[in-house]
Design a protein around this motif. Sequence first.
Motif, PDB file in Angstrom:
ATOM      1  N   ASN A 165     -28.388   3.748  -5.415  1.00 38.85           N
ATOM      2  CA  ASN A 165     -27.645   4.198  -6.115  1.00 38.85           C
ATOM      3  C   ASN A 165     -26.362   5.347  -5.224  1.00 38.85           C
ATOM      4  O   ASN A 165     -25.162   5.178  -5.403  1.00 38.85           O
ATOM      5  N   TYR A 166     -27.097   5.950  -4.335  1.00 41.42           N
ATOM      6  CA  TYR A 166     -26.270   6.817  -3.641  1.00 41.42           C
ATOM      7  C   TYR A 166     -25.359   5.907  -2.517  1.00 41.42           C
ATOM      8  O   TYR A 166     -24.215   6.231  -2.243  1.00 41.42           O
ATOM      9  N   THR A 167     -26.176   4.809  -2.012  1.00 44.83           N
ATOM     10  CA  THR A 167     -25.450   3.952  -1.050  1.00 44.83           C
ATOM     11  C   THR A 167     -24.356   3.259  -1.642  1.00 44.83           C
ATOM     12  O   THR A 167     -23.124   3.177  -1.035  1.00 44.83           O
ATOM     13  N   GLY A 168     -24.505   2.680  -3.146  1.00 47.28           N
ATOM     14  CA  GLY A 168     -23.339   1.971  -3.647  1.00 47.28           C
ATOM     15  C   GLY A 168     -22.474   3.056  -4.155  1.00 47.28           C
ATOM     16  O   GLY A 168     -21.261   2.586  -3.950  1.00 47.28           O
ATOM     17  N   LEU A 169     -22.514   4.320  -4.299  1.00 51.86           N
ATOM     18  CA  LEU A 169     -21.614   5.247  -4.739  1.00 51.86           C
ATOM     19  C   LEU A 169     -20.995   5.665  -3.540  1.00 51.86           C
ATOM     20  O   LEU A 169     -19.593   5.795  -3.534  1.00 51.86           O
ATOM     21  N   PHE A 170     -21.454   5.754  -2.588  1.00 51.70           N
ATOM     22  CA  PHE A 170     -20.575   6.291  -1.267  1.00 51.70           C
ATOM     23  C   PHE A 170     -19.855   5.097  -0.750  1.00 51.70           C
ATOM     24  O   PHE A 170     -18.873   5.628   0.125  1.00 51.70           O
ATOM     25  N   THR A 171     -20.245   4.186  -0.759  1.00 57.18           N
ATOM     26  CA  THR A 171     -19.556   2.795  -0.297  1.00 57.18           C
ATOM     27  C   THR A 171     -18.575   2.339  -1.005  1.00 57.18           C
ATOM     28  O   THR A 171     -17.699   1.575  -0.732  1.00 57.18           O
ATOM     29  N   SER A 172     -18.275   2.822  -2.286  1.00 58.56           N
ATOM     30  CA  SER A 172     -17.621   2.272  -3.243  1.00 58.56           C
ATOM     31  C   SER A 172     -16.181   2.768  -3.119  1.00 58.56           C
ATOM     32  O   SER A 172     -15.826   4.124  -2.891  1.00 58.56           O
TER      33      SER A 172
END
Length: 340
Positions: free
Chosen positions: A102-109
């Motif tokens: 979830n954090y990876t997808g959030l920061f790369t969005s």
Amino acid sequence: MSIAVRPNTPADPPVPAGADEQGGAMATTATTTPALARPPRRSSPQLRRRRRRDALLFCALIGPNLLAIIVFSYYPALYNIGLSFFDWDFVAPTPEFVGLENYTGLFTSPAFGEVMANTVIFTLVSVLGSIIGGILLGSLLASKLPLTGFAQTMAFAPHMLPGAAVGILWLFMFDPNYGLSRWFFSLFGADSPDWTTTSDWSLWAITIAYTWQRLGFVTVICYTAILDLPKSLYEAAALDGAHGWKLFRHLTLPLLSPITFFLSITGIISAAQAFDIISIMTGGGPGRSSSTLSWMVYDEAFQKFDIGTASAAATVLLVLLLVLTFVQVRIGEKKVNYDS
């Protein structure tokens, strides 16, 4: 001739002359008593009962508040942090553990970068605008102009209104066909922009509305603080020839530094959590042009039903507020003047 040998025992204390055996013992005891007797101590059972009673009273007073803070503040925050490591959509019976996805997808969005930029602009402009305007209006009210009481009431009134009412009020004022915005821009021979329906103006629309709502609170706080400033310092500065802007800059502003420090911390926390005005005026749009981090949490959780991403965004917001508050406190310890 036999000689009786007495056992080796300590010698008996001498008996004073003229005293019998009982009187001699009492006299001997009296001679061994210290000259200054210590006052009697409170019995240990009474002391323990008193301490136990004080502890029970303390728990009875602090217990309800502490329980409310744990149940309604700490537990939801910790539960939210735990949910940020799971994938859940409110429908599945149990969340699925996904780790840091979830954090990876959030920061790369790409959306996250735009939302963070909107949050920074909205927070800084609203906090600085309300503090600067509040200090100026507070100084004006403290000058004892006519109708000061009425002006103070009118200045504080926006803070008493709920955010939904403020949003509806500013929707009318920003209406390009019937609102006050149309009249204001017509003074310069221009047309009013579509404040809430275009991506170029929507963020500024919610920023202006939120700043206006908070301005009343800041004004009253600054007005009260200015009235409490020591008059002797102003009299001494006036004797030295300080007047007007020089007096305000070199004396009033430094003395108000504890108040501005308090208002900056509370203002950043409040602005970062703003929701109602955004919901009423723009709904985070058009697109993501007026979406802040607090609105992103709502959008991901209750419109997209992505609880994991929403929890991760809420955790990021929590960490940012904690870091900003810590930095402000450390700076305030060095820069804020508490002497008056």
